[in-house]
Design a protein around this motif. Structure first.
Motif, mmCIF file in Angstrom:
data_model
loop_
_atom_site.group_PDB
_atom_site.id
_atom_site.type_symbol
_atom_site.label_atom_id
_atom_site.label_comp_id
_atom_site.label_asym_id
_atom_site.label_seq_id
_atom_site.Cartn_x
_atom_site.Cartn_y
_atom_site.Cartn_z
ATOM 1 N N SER A 1 0.940 -1.140 0.074
ATOM 2 C CA SER A 1 -0.059 -0.041 -0.148
ATOM 3 C C SER A 1 0.996 1.162 -0.039
ATOM 4 O O SER A 1 1.846 1.338 0.751
ATOM 5 C CB SER A 1 -0.875 0.141 1.201
ATOM 6 O OG SER A 1 -1.412 1.314 1.386
ATOM 7 N N LEU A 2 0.410 2.375 -0.716
ATOM 8 C CA LEU A 2 1.060 3.644 -0.781
ATOM 9 C C LEU A 2 0.150 4.480 0.045
ATOM 10 O O LEU A 2 0.705 5.732 -0.209
ATOM 11 C CB LEU A 2 1.598 4.026 -2.317
ATOM 12 C CG LEU A 2 2.587 3.280 -3.007
ATOM 13 C CD1 LEU A 2 2.998 3.919 -4.374
ATOM 14 C CD2 LEU A 2 3.702 2.776 -2.159
ATOM 15 N N ASP A 3 -1.004 4.081 0.469
ATOM 16 C CA ASP A 3 -1.860 5.125 1.131
ATOM 17 C C ASP A 3 -1.229 5.569 2.464
ATOM 18 O O ASP A 3 -1.196 4.573 3.289
ATOM 19 C CB ASP A 3 -3.114 4.527 1.228
ATOM 20 C CG ASP A 3 -4.202 5.543 1.526
ATOM 21 O OD1 ASP A 3 -3.684 6.531 1.816
ATOM 22 O OD2 ASP A 3 -5.424 4.970 1.756
ATOM 23 N N HIS A 4 -0.660 6.772 2.335
ATOM 24 C CA HIS A 4 0.143 7.262 3.514
ATOM 25 C C HIS A 4 -0.505 7.484 4.896
ATOM 26 O O HIS A 4 0.027 7.396 6.072
ATOM 27 C CB HIS A 4 0.874 8.575 3.295
ATOM 28 C CG HIS A 4 0.111 9.563 2.887
ATOM 29 N ND1 HIS A 4 -0.607 10.604 3.875
ATOM 30 C CD2 HIS A 4 -0.600 10.200 1.783
ATOM 31 C CE1 HIS A 4 -1.238 11.324 3.372
ATOM 32 N NE2 HIS A 4 -1.254 11.409 2.111
ATOM 33 N N ASP A 5 -1.921 7.400 4.641
ATOM 34 C CA ASP A 5 -2.892 7.708 6.200
ATOM 35 C C ASP A 5 -2.241 8.478 6.915
ATOM 36 O O ASP A 5 -2.225 8.593 8.293
ATOM 37 C CB ASP A 5 -2.700 6.183 6.877
ATOM 38 C CG ASP A 5 -3.613 5.282 5.894
ATOM 39 O OD1 ASP A 5 -4.483 5.418 5.148
ATOM 40 O OD2 ASP A 5 -3.015 3.924 6.118
ATOM 41 N N GLY A 6 -1.701 9.845 6.432
ATOM 42 C CA GLY A 6 -1.322 10.798 7.272
ATOM 43 C C GLY A 6 -0.077 10.672 7.906
ATOM 44 O O GLY A 6 0.516 11.422 8.879
ATOM 45 N N LEU A 7 0.582 9.621 7.546
ATOM 46 C CA LEU A 7 2.039 9.409 8.182
ATOM 47 C C LEU A 7 3.082 10.277 7.769
ATOM 48 O O LEU A 7 4.172 10.453 8.295
ATOM 49 C CB LEU A 7 2.436 7.824 7.950
ATOM 50 C CG LEU A 7 1.537 6.780 8.885
ATOM 51 C CD1 LEU A 7 2.200 5.302 8.429
ATOM 52 C CD2 LEU A 7 1.528 7.113 10.191
ATOM 53 N N GLY A 8 2.852 11.001 6.645
ATOM 54 C CA GLY A 8 4.153 11.822 6.258
ATOM 55 C C GLY A 8 3.798 12.455 4.837
ATOM 56 O O GLY A 8 2.753 12.035 4.084
ATOM 57 N N PRO A 9 4.642 13.415 4.498
ATOM 58 C CA PRO A 9 4.484 14.047 3.134
ATOM 59 C C PRO A 9 4.848 13.334 2.047
ATOM 60 O O PRO A 9 5.382 12.179 2.219
ATOM 61 C CB PRO A 9 5.155 15.359 3.412
ATOM 62 C CG PRO A 9 6.313 14.996 4.229
ATOM 63 C CD PRO A 9 5.560 14.080 5.495
ATOM 64 N N VAL A 10 4.512 13.942 0.841
ATOM 65 C CA VAL A 10 4.983 13.020 -0.170
ATOM 66 C C VAL A 10 6.315 12.589 -0.264
ATOM 67 O O VAL A 10 6.733 11.739 -0.888
ATOM 68 C CB VAL A 10 4.434 13.723 -1.647
ATOM 69 C CG1 VAL A 10 5.438 15.168 -1.542
ATOM 70 C CG2 VAL A 10 4.686 13.305 -3.005
ATOM 71 N N SER A 11 7.062 13.467 0.377
ATOM 72 C CA SER A 11 8.732 13.158 0.129
ATOM 73 C C SER A 11 8.976 12.083 0.991
ATOM 74 O O SER A 11 10.036 11.532 0.617
ATOM 75 C CB SER A 11 9.476 14.565 0.554
ATOM 76 O OG SER A 11 9.274 14.915 2.086
ATOM 77 N N TRP A 12 8.110 11.842 1.759
ATOM 78 C CA TRP A 12 8.572 10.480 2.604
ATOM 79 C C TRP A 12 8.369 9.264 2.027
ATOM 80 O O TRP A 12 9.111 8.420 2.168
ATOM 81 C CB TRP A 12 7.689 10.751 3.983
ATOM 82 C CG TRP A 12 7.988 9.639 5.139
ATOM 83 C CD1 TRP A 12 8.927 9.867 5.756
ATOM 84 C CD2 TRP A 12 7.657 8.260 5.167
ATOM 85 N NE1 TRP A 12 9.167 8.632 6.702
ATOM 86 C CE2 TRP A 12 8.405 7.668 6.320
ATOM 87 C CE3 TRP A 12 6.732 7.328 4.577
ATOM 88 C CZ2 TRP A 12 8.082 6.483 6.630
ATOM 89 C CZ3 TRP A 12 6.544 6.175 4.844
ATOM 90 C CH2 TRP A 12 7.218 5.551 5.901
#
Length: 201
Positions: free
Chosen positions: A181-192
């Protein structure tokens, strides 16, 4: 991600190996049998770590090879659910992304596990199903491409049964599949999640 798995195996040792020291001969035969192979529920064998014990050496009637009972440890690649791993893009199509670790290529990110909002742009060749996925973030669009170092979260690891028959058009059989999964769920910005590699000048 990597584990030691203790295995006990009855190993017939081919006669040509008998010219070598027994431990070296058995190590070579174990590598031939297990290296780069998937063992269901254990993972992908990366290396024979060590040999714990060797017993037997019996020659059974009608067999010209001695059989040993060998206990050994294998280094296995087996990601766990929730683990975050760094990979690279291998290909992308309308169904999602396929990622690679270099030694393992059967990592798939389906469309419902891509970051939202997104859109897919097909390749210029109409017969090709390939293209580029774009993620919209803070009013900007970011292409997911092979120059990116991609961090994904493991959603599932499965070991499909070996099919009796496969249609010619189907993908090659993969004994171990990792769904990410690439759904970041609020864990970090795009650069992360996407780090573009910059070559040293």
């Amino acid at each position: 991600m990597f584990y030691l798995s203790k295995i006990e195996h009855k190993l017939p040792l081919p006669p040509p190996r008998l010219v070598l020291p027994i431990r070296e001969a058995i190590h070579m035969e174990l590598e031939k049998l297990f290296l780069d192979k998937v063992i269901a529920n254990l993972g992908l064998c990366i290396s024979v770590y060590d040999i714990r014990s060797i017993d037997g050496g019996f020659i059974f009637p009608g067999d010209g090879a001695p059989t040993y009972t060998v206990v050994f440890n294998l280094i296995m690649f087996r990601p766990f659910v929730g683990e975050i791993i760094t990979a690279r893009l291998l290909s992308s199509d309308a169904d999602g992304l396929r990622l690679t670790l270099g030694f393992f290529d059967d990592i798939y990110v389906p469309t419902h596990h891509l970051p939202h909002p997104n859109r897919f742009v097909e390749a210029v060749q109409k017969k090709s199903k390939k293209g580029i996925w774009y993620w919209k973030f803070n009013d900007q669009e970011y292409p997911i491409q092979d120059t990116d170092v991609i961090k994904f979260r493991v959603q599932n690891v499965s070991y499909p049964p070996i099919p009796v028959e496969q249609p010619k058009e189907s993908k090659p059989f993969a004994p171990m599949l990792v769904t990410g999964s690439l759904d970041h769920d609020g864990l970090g910005p795009v650069s992360w999640w996407f780090e573009e590699e910059v070559e040293d000048e």
